[in-house]
Design an enzyme around this catalytic site. Structure first.
Site, PDB file in Angstrom:
ATOM      1  N   ARG A  72      -0.803  -1.619  43.723  1.00 58.51           N
ATOM      2  CA  ARG A  72      -1.995  -1.073  43.037  1.00 58.51           C
ATOM      3  C   ARG A  72      -1.697  -1.387  41.637  1.00 58.51           C
ATOM      4  O   ARG A  72      -0.461  -1.246  40.953  1.00 58.51           O
ATOM      5  CB  ARG A  72      -2.250   0.283  43.396  1.00 58.51           C
ATOM      6  CG  ARG A  72      -3.046   0.469  44.620  1.00 58.51           C
ATOM      7  CD  ARG A  72      -3.596   1.768  44.778  1.00 58.51           C
ATOM      8  NE  ARG A  72      -2.001   2.629  45.146  1.00 58.51           N
ATOM      9  CZ  ARG A  72      -1.209   3.423  44.396  1.00 58.51           C
ATOM     10  NH1 ARG A  72      -1.802   3.586  43.065  1.00 58.51           N
ATOM     11  NH2 ARG A  72      -0.228   4.004  44.790  1.00 58.51           N
ATOM     12  N   TYR A 200      -4.801  -7.306  46.680  1.00 60.96           N
ATOM     13  CA  TYR A 200      -3.962  -6.394  47.246  1.00 60.96           C
ATOM     14  C   TYR A 200      -4.785  -5.043  47.810  1.00 60.96           C
ATOM     15  O   TYR A 200      -5.804  -4.350  47.181  1.00 60.96           O
ATOM     16  CB  TYR A 200      -2.994  -5.902  46.176  1.00 60.96           C
ATOM     17  CG  TYR A 200      -2.048  -4.552  46.804  1.00 60.96           C
ATOM     18  CD1 TYR A 200      -1.358  -4.908  47.504  1.00 60.96           C
ATOM     19  CD2 TYR A 200      -2.399  -3.357  46.444  1.00 60.96           C
ATOM     20  CE1 TYR A 200      -0.501  -3.841  48.050  1.00 60.96           C
ATOM     21  CE2 TYR A 200      -1.711  -2.110  46.868  1.00 60.96           C
ATOM     22  CZ  TYR A 200      -0.726  -2.501  47.793  1.00 60.96           C
ATOM     23  OH  TYR A 200      -0.130  -1.448  48.383  1.00 60.96           O
ATOM     24  N   LYS A 209      -8.688   3.375  49.090  1.00 67.51           N
ATOM     25  CA  LYS A 209      -8.329   4.380  48.034  1.00 67.51           C
ATOM     26  C   LYS A 209      -9.664   4.466  47.226  1.00 67.51           C
ATOM     27  O   LYS A 209     -10.037   5.570  46.549  1.00 67.51           O
ATOM     28  CB  LYS A 209      -7.183   4.013  47.194  1.00 67.51           C
ATOM     29  CG  LYS A 209      -5.959   3.944  47.842  1.00 67.51           C
ATOM     30  CD  LYS A 209      -5.503   5.255  48.518  1.00 67.51           C
ATOM     31  CE  LYS A 209      -4.304   5.645  48.974  1.00 67.51           C
ATOM     32  NZ  LYS A 209      -3.326   4.478  49.577  1.00 67.51           N
ATOM     33  N   HIS A 229      -5.136  12.683  49.906  1.00 67.58           N
ATOM     34  CA  HIS A 229      -4.168  11.756  50.204  1.00 67.58           C
ATOM     35  C   HIS A 229      -3.298  12.136  51.172  1.00 67.58           C
ATOM     36  O   HIS A 229      -2.241  12.541  50.820  1.00 67.58           O
ATOM     37  CB  HIS A 229      -3.579  11.168  49.107  1.00 67.58           C
ATOM     38  CG  HIS A 229      -2.839   9.853  49.011  1.00 67.58           C
ATOM     39  ND1 HIS A 229      -1.547   9.828  48.279  1.00 67.58           N
ATOM     40  CD2 HIS A 229      -2.706   8.909  49.727  1.00 67.58           C
ATOM     41  CE1 HIS A 229      -1.225   8.494  48.423  1.00 67.58           C
ATOM     42  NE2 HIS A 229      -1.558   7.899  49.357  1.00 67.58           N
ATOM     43  N   SER A 251       2.471   7.593  47.424  1.00 63.68           N
ATOM     44  CA  SER A 251       2.680   6.188  48.155  1.00 63.68           C
ATOM     45  C   SER A 251       3.973   6.042  48.191  1.00 63.68           C
ATOM     46  O   SER A 251       4.735   6.229  47.412  1.00 63.68           O
ATOM     47  CB  SER A 251       1.916   5.180  47.383  1.00 63.68           C
ATOM     48  OG  SER A 251       0.620   5.571  47.322  1.00 63.68           O
ATOM     49  N   CYS A 253       6.492   7.349  50.143  1.00 67.29           N
ATOM     50  CA  CYS A 253       7.309   8.483  50.426  1.00 67.29           C
ATOM     51  C   CYS A 253       7.313   8.658  51.813  1.00 67.29           C
ATOM     52  O   CYS A 253       7.776   9.940  52.048  1.00 67.29           O
ATOM     53  CB  CYS A 253       6.871   9.505  49.423  1.00 67.29           C
ATOM     54  SG  CYS A 253       7.084   9.140  47.611  1.00 67.29           S
ATOM     55  N   ARG A 373       3.826  -4.903  53.492  1.00 62.69           N
ATOM     56  CA  ARG A 373       2.919  -4.031  54.319  1.00 62.69           C
ATOM     57  C   ARG A 373       2.638  -4.576  55.978  1.00 62.69           C
ATOM     58  O   ARG A 373       2.643  -5.660  55.945  1.00 62.69           O
ATOM     59  CB  ARG A 373       1.676  -3.703  53.537  1.00 62.69           C
ATOM     60  CG  ARG A 373       1.849  -2.864  52.296  1.00 62.69           C
ATOM     61  CD  ARG A 373       1.774  -1.579  52.369  1.00 62.69           C
ATOM     62  NE  ARG A 373       2.231  -0.830  51.180  1.00 62.69           N
ATOM     63  CZ  ARG A 373       1.854   0.567  50.996  1.00 62.69           C
ATOM     64  NH1 ARG A 373       1.189   1.250  51.573  1.00 62.69           N
ATOM     65  NH2 ARG A 373       2.222   0.943  49.945  1.00 62.69           N
TER      66      ARG A 373
HETATM   67  O1  SAT Z   1      -3.324   2.238  47.922  1.00 64.81           O
HETATM   68  S1  SAT Z   1      -2.758   1.408  48.922  1.00 64.81           S
HETATM   69  O2  SAT Z   1      -3.497   1.516  49.976  1.00 64.81           O
HETATM   70  O3  SAT Z   1      -2.853   0.058  48.642  1.00 64.81           O
HETATM   71  C1  SAT Z   1      -1.118   1.960  49.479  1.00 64.81           C
HETATM   72  C2  SAT Z   1      -0.698   3.148  48.726  1.00 64.81           C
HETATM   73  O4  SAT Z   1      -0.295   2.766  47.640  1.00 64.81           O
HETATM   74  O5  SAT Z   1      -0.984   4.318  49.237  1.00 64.81           O
HETATM   75 MN    MN Z   2      -1.326   6.006  50.337  1.00 70.23          MN
END
Ligand code: SAT
Ligand code: MN
Length: 589
Positions: A72, A200, A209, A229, A251, A253, A373
């Site tokens: 991101r 991405y 998101k 989240h 993200s 974690c 991913r």
């Molecule tokens: O934002 S994403 O869905 O690409 C993955 C993340 O950072 O949680």
């Molecule tokens: Mn996420």
């Protein structure tokens, strides 16, 4: 097809000038055809998909991104509300008129010679009163296929749009994948996102998101609910009772690992409902209920293994849902399977790294991108909860907030009630990860793990959280965790992964009132022997250090918290300032 949807498609054709328009129907046949097409078609000099070993990883395909487009890009992500104050300091802001003009210029004729995929989608079970519709257009076949996994796509959505006559609009083009011509613009007031220049996940799968969190949090503010989240899990106790938890972590974690955790204790079981996003409503009984708007996992590959997350390894090798995608991992050329750091101790002898280089003799780590991913359907998951499609969601007993911190934060602590929990979640800091571009490993405040995803002013967001709490009959307990504390040598002190269940078990004991806890300056901490360490090789001294509050570290932390709160000025609710002053006084003692 709904008239508004037809108009939207026509407008998009006029703006984007695609060679062809294809409206996705969501059928199985369509999936096969699109995957075939992706294996034959090139974008950006690369085939869009490669077939992987169909025996070891059934239905799996590999995608390699442009190396400049693997995470991101928060600095290119904007919230475009009429008022700048409304968007708040936590968001980049641009006036909607200006942003629209800028984006229209980028989008003009952007799909010439390309196919425009029209993706009608529903977030959540279409039968749920909380589900929401969207239509995304994209020129990326990879994005179209990913959306099929992550959301409910096609005829089901077209029907849903027809009956509700309303939908989110997502306009997406990968353009020429040029970071200088890349923007992700959110228009909460017109329920729309325009995203250009990136393929991405978080930038391009607009149901995720962009809609479910940034636009979703805005809707939640207006309609008295929360878009968070968070993972959703059910923990089944030996007597068969299931307690549902939400868990918010920044993200990369370990959210996906926790959502699919195989408990270390045989008599317990975890049921998975979601690994990234929760939409949370107040039920008529005054309890909190949560649904997962998504239909798939977009999880971090490195670190996933039979040892750390056996359920995910089973999910990834399950052949129920077609297809499963792997993005920017390495490839083991011996058997054409995906490989990443942490999957096995031994690096395969013949391997291609995430950049596409065969690196047999000259291995430069990491071979898989740290933010590589997998994209896989929830329906492949052997621990998928029976309640996953419950239109009303599941009742929540506990909320967990976590961060990634080498120091300061103890392994676990509990808030003194809802308002104190909102305060503790609002001050959480976490070390940055590879999920967003930029420097990795520096501590930043990430309240509720929502800093990059809250579609409006964070101060108002905290107020909204407090307001929700005031309407609850029986608010869930709120816990904070940190699996990532390190010793002086830089080694993790807590083994993490499956051992984290020991901490969940302590939370359940707290919820049932089975164990007491220690009052401290920052909240309630476990009395050491109330954490079940049966069969765990941990030095009691290390455990006691994990549960230690170092006042000097916390005083430093306080300074960072005040620095974070300050620019939000009087939008920070007084209630939180009261908690902050109280914490200060306790730490001074
Ligand atoms: O934002 S994403 O869905 O690409 C993955 C993340 O950072 O949680
Ligand atoms: Mn996420």
């Amino acid at each position: 097809m709904n008239a508004k949807m037809q108009i939207f498609i026509k407008d998009m054709e006029e703006l984007l000038l695609p060679k062809k328009t294809y409206v996705m129907d969501g059928t199985q046949n369509e999936a096969y055809n699109l995957v075939e097409l992706a294996m034959k078609s090139k974008f950006d000099g690369r085939f869009i998909l490669h077939e992987l070993n169909q025996t070891k990883f059934p239905n799996s395909y590999y995608h390699r991104s442009n190396p400049n487009d693997v995470a991101r890009t928060e600095h290119l992500t904007f919230v475009c509300t009429k008022s700048k104050n409304f968007a708040g300091l936590n968001n980049n802001w641009m006036h909607p008129n200006l942003a629209r003009e800028k984006m229209i210029n980028l989008f003009k004729g952007a799909m010439q010679g390309r196919t425009m995929y029209v993706i009608p989608f529903v977030m959540g079970n279409p039968d749920s009163p909380y589900s929401k519709n969207g239509v995304q257009v994209t020129d990326s076949l990879y994005v179209a296929l990913s959306m099929r996994i992550m959301t409910r796509v096609g005829n089901v959505a077209i029907q849903h749009i027809e009956s509700s006559n309303d939908f989110f609009r997502g306009i997406h083009s990968v353009g020429d994948v040029n970071p200088n011509r890349r923007f992700i613009m959110h228009f909460p007031e017109s329920n729309m996102v325009m995203s250009f220049g990136s393929g991405y996940g978080g930038n391009a799968l607009l149901g995720k998101k962009c809609f479910s969190l940034r636009i979703g949090s805005y809707m939640g503010l207006k309609q008295n609910w929360l878009a968070e989240h968070m993972i959703i899990i059910g923990v089944q106790c030996p007597n068969g009772n299931i307690l549902y938890f939400l868990g918010a972590f920044p993200s990369a974690c370990g959210k996906t690992n926790l959502a699919l955790l195989e408990p270390i204790f045989k008599d317990y079981k975890i049921w998975t409902l979601g690994d990234d996003i929760a939409w949370i409503h107040i039920g008529s009984n005054g309890k909190l209920y949560a649904i997962n708007p998504e239909a798939g996992f977009f999880g971090v590959a490195p670190g996933t293994s039979i040892k750390t997350n056996p359920t995910m390894m089973k999910t990834l090798t399950n052949n129920k849902f077609f297809p499963t995608l792997f993005t920017n991992t390495a490839i083991n050329n011996i058997d054409n399977t995906p490989w990443w750091e942490g999957m096995s101790n031994i690096i395969p002898q013949n391997i291609t790294d995430w950049n596409g280089n065969n690196v047999n003799s000259n291995i430069v780590s990491p071979l898989a991108h740290p933010n590589s991913r997998f994209t896989v359907s929830m329906y492949n998951c052997p621990t998928l909860s029976k309640e996953y499609n419950n239109p009303h969601g599941v009742p929540i007993s506990g909320i967990i907030f976590g961060g990634r911190r080498s120091d300061t934060l103890p392994l676990v602590y509990e808030a003194n009630g809802w308002s104190n929990g909102v305060f503790l979640a609002s001050i959480l800091g976490s070390e940055t990860t590879a999920a967003a571009s930029g420097k990795i490993g520096c501590v930043r405040r990430d309240p509720m793990a929502m800093l990059p995803f809250c579609g409006y002013n964070m101060g108002d967001y905290f107020k909204h959280w407090l307001n929700i709490g005031k309407q609850l009959q029986d608010p869930p307990k709120i816990f904070m965790v940190n699996w990532f504390r390190k010793d002086q040598q830089g080694n993790f002190m807590w083994p993490g992964y499956r051992e984290n269940f020991r901490i969940l078990k302590w939370m359940i004991d707290r919820i049932h009132g089975n164990v007491s806890a220690k009052e401290t300056a920052i909240g309630l901490l476990p009395i050491q022997n109330t954490i079940d360490t049966n069969d765990l090789q941990i030095d009691p001294e290390v455990l006691s250090k994990l549960l230690l509050i170092n006042k000097d570290e916390w005083r430093k932390e306080l300074m960072m918290i005040e620095e974070f709160y300050k620019p939000f000025g009087n939008t920070i609710p007084n209630e939180l300032l009261t908690h902050l002053n109280l914490l200060k006084r306790k730490l001074e003692k």
